[in-house]
Design an enzyme around this catalytic site. Sequence first.
Site, PDB file in Angstrom:
ATOM      1  N   LYS A   1    -104.341 -29.741  45.411  1.00 47.72           N
ATOM      2  CA  LYS A   1    -104.219 -28.277  45.434  1.00 47.72           C
ATOM      3  C   LYS A   1    -104.001 -27.727  44.023  1.00 47.72           C
ATOM      4  CE  LYS A   1    -100.721 -28.153  48.342  1.00 47.72           C
ATOM      5  NZ  LYS A   1    -100.502 -29.567  48.677  1.00 47.72           N
TER       6      LYS A   1
ATOM      7  N   ARG B   1     -95.981 -23.098  54.286  1.00 48.21           N
ATOM      8  CA  ARG B   1     -95.917 -24.507  54.644  1.00 48.21           C
ATOM      9  C   ARG B   1     -95.293 -24.718  56.016  1.00 48.21           C
ATOM     10  NH1 ARG B   1     -95.643 -26.640  49.252  1.00 48.21           N
ATOM     11  NH2 ARG B   1     -95.722 -28.899  49.072  1.00 48.21           N
TER      12      ARG B   1
ATOM     13  N   ARG C   1     -99.949 -39.649  39.617  1.00 45.57           N
ATOM     14  CA  ARG C   1    -100.063 -38.291  39.062  1.00 45.57           C
ATOM     15  C   ARG C   1     -99.108 -38.094  37.884  1.00 45.57           C
ATOM     16  NH1 ARG C   1     -99.998 -33.359  43.044  1.00 45.57           N
ATOM     17  NH2 ARG C   1     -98.186 -34.371  43.960  1.00 45.57           N
TER      18      ARG C   1
ATOM     19  N   ARG D   1     -93.461 -36.455  38.354  1.00 46.65           N
ATOM     20  CA  ARG D   1     -92.573 -35.655  39.205  1.00 46.65           C
ATOM     21  C   ARG D   1     -91.566 -36.524  39.956  1.00 46.65           C
ATOM     22  NH1 ARG D   1     -96.244 -31.520  42.615  1.00 46.65           N
ATOM     23  NH2 ARG D   1     -94.652 -32.080  44.142  1.00 46.65           N
TER      24      ARG D   1
ATOM     25  N   ARG E   1     -92.849 -36.401  52.487  1.00 45.68           N
ATOM     26  CA  ARG E   1     -93.623 -35.162  52.318  1.00 45.68           C
ATOM     27  C   ARG E   1     -94.864 -35.168  53.210  1.00 45.68           C
ATOM     28  NH1 ARG E   1     -94.631 -35.625  46.281  1.00 45.68           N
ATOM     29  NH2 ARG E   1     -95.800 -33.688  46.446  1.00 45.68           N
TER      30      ARG E   1
END
Length: 212
Positions: A16, A91, A130, A158, A169
């Site tokens: 995203k 969400r 990531r 992160r 998640r």
Amino acid sequence: MRAMRMILVGPPGAGKGTQAARLVERFNILHISSGDMLRAAVKEGTALGREADGFMKAGKLVPDEVVIGMILERIAKPDCAQGFMLDGFPRTAPQAEALDAAMVAAKVELDAVVLIEVPDPLLEERAIGRRTDPVTGTIYHLTYNPPPADIVSRLVHRADDTKEAVAIRTAKYHSETAPIIPFYLGKGILKRVDGVGDPDIITERIAAVLAG
Ligand code: AMP
């Protein structure tokens, strides 16, 4: 050009943020990322950031009332009259309902909800690899979109891109976020996009569904 209002939805690691950065340039609209806003609040140590920090580190959702207030306040600002792309919000069903009510009150409509679909087995590897450049905000992946060698030492991993947090998640995505999809399907504005492949190709897929 008419103001475009859209939402990007997808599981954690669907791309995203990567796609939003490309789409805002192409469509010249504001990118409003609830995750980026919350991370900035945590970094600044604001009351909102202190409240959100523990939930975020654990991979849990920040309570609805906190996030809803933050986003509705943001989209009421004058710059959003030109349109916006929400990334990471809504969400949950209460968030989708609150957004809907605020938009009805403001007499504006959503044009599109783009759902970036990526199968669960790919999500863990995407998130663990990531890395974000804190200077430019660019998102890289150590294998699939490797960063230039000279900036590697400054990249950030992160706190919630760990195996454990990604599992939580992803589960939250299925239990809390996926149920909002029928709501937008019913409104006739849901656009599904295959999120597996080269990021450039996925950008083209999204542009095609937005044009169609
Ligand atoms: P993201 O950058 O979109 O992956 O968001 C990172 C984290 O911020 C999430 O795992 C949640 O803890 C929190 N967060 C972001 N957006 C929301 C939201 N709309 N509702 C609840 N929590 C959120």
